[in-house]
Scaffold this motif. Sequence first.
Motif, PDB file in Angstrom:
ATOM      1  N   ALA A 108      14.879  13.537  -2.290  1.00 22.06           N
ATOM      2  CA  ALA A 108      14.622  12.449  -0.864  1.00 22.06           C
ATOM      3  C   ALA A 108      13.835  11.465  -1.688  1.00 22.06           C
ATOM      4  CB  ALA A 108      13.685  13.639   0.304  1.00 22.06           C
ATOM      5  N   LEU A 109      11.956  11.466  -1.934  1.00 21.72           N
ATOM      6  CA  LEU A 109      10.948  11.182  -2.694  1.00 21.72           C
ATOM      7  C   LEU A 109      10.871   9.966  -3.030  1.00 21.72           C
ATOM      8  CD1 LEU A 109       7.606  11.235  -1.981  1.00 21.72           C
ATOM      9  CD2 LEU A 109       7.391  12.586  -3.717  1.00 21.72           C
ATOM     10  N   VAL A 110      11.912  10.458  -3.552  1.00 23.04           N
ATOM     11  CA  VAL A 110      12.299   8.290  -4.359  1.00 23.04           C
ATOM     12  C   VAL A 110      13.258   7.563  -4.422  1.00 23.04           C
ATOM     13  CG1 VAL A 110      13.134   7.628  -6.872  1.00 23.04           C
ATOM     14  CG2 VAL A 110      11.935   9.721  -6.804  1.00 23.04           C
ATOM     15  N   ALA A 111      14.358   8.319  -2.781  1.00 25.45           N
ATOM     16  CA  ALA A 111      15.034   7.901  -2.376  1.00 25.45           C
ATOM     17  C   ALA A 111      13.934   7.015  -1.163  1.00 25.45           C
ATOM     18  CB  ALA A 111      16.012   8.285  -1.491  1.00 25.45           C
ATOM     19  N   ALA A 112      12.998   7.229  -0.888  1.00 28.69           N
ATOM     20  CA  ALA A 112      12.343   6.588   0.273  1.00 28.69           C
ATOM     21  C   ALA A 112      11.603   5.414  -0.208  1.00 28.69           C
ATOM     22  CB  ALA A 112      11.246   7.551   1.127  1.00 28.69           C
ATOM     23  N   GLY A 113      11.229   5.949  -1.535  1.00 29.71           N
ATOM     24  CA  GLY A 113      10.340   4.536  -3.119  1.00 29.71           C
ATOM     25  C   GLY A 113      11.090   3.695  -2.576  1.00 29.71           C
ATOM     26  N   PRO A 129       0.355  -1.099   0.484  1.00 31.94           N
ATOM     27  CA  PRO A 129      -0.172  -0.359   0.044  1.00 31.94           C
ATOM     28  C   PRO A 129       0.902   1.420   0.115  1.00 31.94           C
ATOM     29  CG  PRO A 129      -0.692  -1.603   1.774  1.00 31.94           C
ATOM     30  CD  PRO A 129       0.518  -1.819   1.074  1.00 31.94           C
ATOM     31  N   VAL A 130       2.517   1.326  -0.115  1.00 39.86           N
ATOM     32  CA  VAL A 130       2.667   2.351   0.502  1.00 39.86           C
ATOM     33  C   VAL A 130       2.992   3.100  -0.732  1.00 39.86           C
ATOM     34  CG1 VAL A 130       5.119   3.046   0.902  1.00 39.86           C
ATOM     35  CG2 VAL A 130       3.731   1.849   2.164  1.00 39.86           C
ATOM     36  N   ALA A 131       3.172   2.234  -1.911  1.00 38.32           N
ATOM     37  CA  ALA A 131       2.976   2.588  -3.662  1.00 38.32           C
ATOM     38  C   ALA A 131       1.503   3.264  -3.835  1.00 38.32           C
ATOM     39  CB  ALA A 131       3.210   1.395  -4.593  1.00 38.32           C
ATOM     40  N   LEU A 132       0.674   3.638  -2.926  1.00 33.98           N
ATOM     41  CA  LEU A 132      -0.600   4.243  -3.203  1.00 33.98           C
ATOM     42  C   LEU A 132      -0.248   5.509  -2.528  1.00 33.98           C
ATOM     43  CD1 LEU A 132      -3.098   4.590  -4.611  1.00 33.98           C
ATOM     44  CD2 LEU A 132      -4.306   3.748  -2.539  1.00 33.98           C
ATOM     45  N   ALA A 133       0.360   5.247  -1.590  1.00 34.81           N
ATOM     46  CA  ALA A 133       0.627   6.907  -0.931  1.00 34.81           C
ATOM     47  C   ALA A 133       1.454   7.631  -1.650  1.00 34.81           C
ATOM     48  CB  ALA A 133       0.842   6.657   0.622  1.00 34.81           C
ATOM     49  N   GLU A 143      11.212  -4.963  -0.518  1.00 34.99           N
ATOM     50  CA  GLU A 143      10.377  -5.357  -0.737  1.00 34.99           C
ATOM     51  C   GLU A 143      10.978  -6.909  -2.164  1.00 34.99           C
ATOM     52  OE1 GLU A 143       5.245  -5.556  -2.400  1.00 34.99           O
ATOM     53  OE2 GLU A 143       6.116  -4.236  -2.219  1.00 34.99           O
ATOM     54  N   VAL A 144      11.700  -5.927  -2.958  1.00 37.41           N
ATOM     55  CA  VAL A 144      12.096  -7.067  -4.109  1.00 37.41           C
ATOM     56  C   VAL A 144      13.304  -8.306  -2.915  1.00 37.41           C
ATOM     57  CG1 VAL A 144      13.661  -7.485  -5.934  1.00 37.41           C
ATOM     58  CG2 VAL A 144      11.780  -5.712  -5.584  1.00 37.41           C
ATOM     59  N   GLY A 145      13.834  -8.003  -2.374  1.00 38.64           N
ATOM     60  CA  GLY A 145      14.438  -8.789  -1.507  1.00 38.64           C
ATOM     61  C   GLY A 145      13.939  -9.888  -0.822  1.00 38.64           C
ATOM     62  N   LEU A 146      13.018  -9.318   0.172  1.00 41.16           N
ATOM     63  CA  LEU A 146      11.710 -10.291   0.852  1.00 41.16           C
ATOM     64  C   LEU A 146      11.084 -11.485   0.209  1.00 41.16           C
ATOM     65  CD1 LEU A 146      11.046 -11.479   3.337  1.00 41.16           C
ATOM     66  CD2 LEU A 146       9.082  -9.605   2.590  1.00 41.16           C
ATOM     67  N   LEU A 147      10.789 -10.460  -1.127  1.00 37.90           N
ATOM     68  CA  LEU A 147      10.156 -11.806  -2.514  1.00 37.90           C
ATOM     69  C   LEU A 147      11.436 -12.753  -3.303  1.00 37.90           C
ATOM     70  CD1 LEU A 147       7.493  -9.603  -3.728  1.00 37.90           C
ATOM     71  CD2 LEU A 147       7.444 -11.439  -1.745  1.00 37.90           C
ATOM     72  N   HIS A 148      12.171 -12.339  -3.645  1.00 45.76           N
ATOM     73  CA  HIS A 148      13.315 -13.015  -4.405  1.00 45.76           C
ATOM     74  C   HIS A 148      14.125 -13.702  -3.148  1.00 45.76           C
ATOM     75  CE1 HIS A 148      13.923 -10.590  -7.484  1.00 45.76           C
ATOM     76  NE2 HIS A 148      12.218 -10.744  -7.968  1.00 45.76           N
ATOM     77  N   PHE A 149      14.272 -13.613  -1.884  1.00 45.10           N
ATOM     78  CA  PHE A 149      14.610 -15.031  -1.263  1.00 45.10           C
ATOM     79  C   PHE A 149      14.073 -15.997  -0.656  1.00 45.10           C
ATOM     80  CE2 PHE A 149      14.731 -15.230   3.712  1.00 45.10           C
ATOM     81  CZ  PHE A 149      15.902 -16.337   3.709  1.00 45.10           C
ATOM     82  N   ARG A 150      12.238 -15.361  -1.030  1.00 44.36           N
ATOM     83  CA  ARG A 150      11.545 -15.817  -0.514  1.00 44.36           C
ATOM     84  C   ARG A 150      11.606 -17.640  -1.967  1.00 44.36           C
ATOM     85  NH1 ARG A 150       5.268 -14.717  -1.597  1.00 44.36           N
ATOM     86  NH2 ARG A 150       5.906 -14.524  -4.227  1.00 44.36           N
ATOM     87  N   GLY A 151      11.645 -16.835  -3.018  1.00 43.60           N
ATOM     88  CA  GLY A 151      12.214 -18.003  -4.158  1.00 43.60           C
ATOM     89  C   GLY A 151      14.011 -18.381  -4.726  1.00 43.60           C
ATOM     90  N   GLY A 190      12.403   1.253  -0.048  1.00 42.97           N
ATOM     91  CA  GLY A 190      10.672   0.152   0.558  1.00 42.97           C
ATOM     92  C   GLY A 190      10.774  -0.964  -0.754  1.00 42.97           C
ATOM     93  N   THR A 191      10.838  -0.327  -2.040  1.00 39.41           N
ATOM     94  CA  THR A 191      11.181  -1.163  -3.706  1.00 39.41           C
ATOM     95  C   THR A 191      12.024  -2.639  -3.173  1.00 39.41           C
ATOM     96  OG1 THR A 191      10.288   0.456  -4.682  1.00 39.41           O
ATOM     97  CG2 THR A 191      11.105  -1.623  -6.005  1.00 39.41           C
ATOM     98  N   THR A 192      13.504  -2.601  -2.822  1.00 39.91           N
ATOM     99  CA  THR A 192      14.358  -2.660  -2.475  1.00 39.91           C
ATOM    100  C   THR A 192      14.024  -3.699  -1.669  1.00 39.91           C
ATOM    101  OG1 THR A 192      15.965  -1.387  -3.087  1.00 39.91           O
ATOM    102  CG2 THR A 192      16.965  -3.042  -2.115  1.00 39.91           C
TER     103      THR A 192
END
Length: 217
Positions: free
Chosen positions: A190-195, A153-157, A202-210, A198-200
């Motif tokens: 600053a906004l892009v860095a924060a985004g 949901p952070v992407a929507l924010a 989530e991607v790290g978590l999901l690829h770790f799952r894989g 978060g992307t890094t």
Amino acid sequence: MRPAPASRPADGEVVSRALGLAVLGASALAVALTIGRTRSSTTAAPPRPIAALRGAAALLGLSVFADSAMEHWRGGFRNPGMFAPVGISALLMGANLGAIRGRGRKARAADGIHGAAVALGAAGVGFHAWNILRRPGAFSWQNLFYAAPVGAPVALALAGMLGLGADHTRVTPAGRLTLADLPVGRALAALVAAGLAGTTAEVGLLHFRGNFQNRYM
């Protein structure tokens, strides 16, 4: 034989659906009030940097729309609140694409849509975190892997923040663009860095799952 009685939802599920319905209703009411107070207007196309911000907000809104529609459809829209991000992201796309062309609602309506997106994104983080916490094991790897993605949901924010940035960017007498008394470049960085952080994550978590089975993961 008598048919088996229908199972009653657990108390936590009832509360979750009630809160989801409240979020959906509040989002619809906020957008309806802000749009209802304004009329469509035709204005000059915005300066190129502001148009780029609006384009970024619309593109991210498209991503949120596709992701939330697909994932919440897969979940059967079990909670009424699942409809909210689909609708808000669609409105956000329309508002920003219209503004790029010089056709759209006045600033108050745009602020309302973007503000609703930010608030709904924050509420979505709470809902997804609750979805994890109410499962056995709470914040375990199993739940982080397979429960509702807490960062989605952070992407929507973030899309709402980009839209708000475009709404409130001002041109100084010297011809510079500022946002909150800061150069637009610094605020946007600053906004892009924060985004990206978060992307890094989530991607790290999901690829770790894989298990990083593909080297390009």
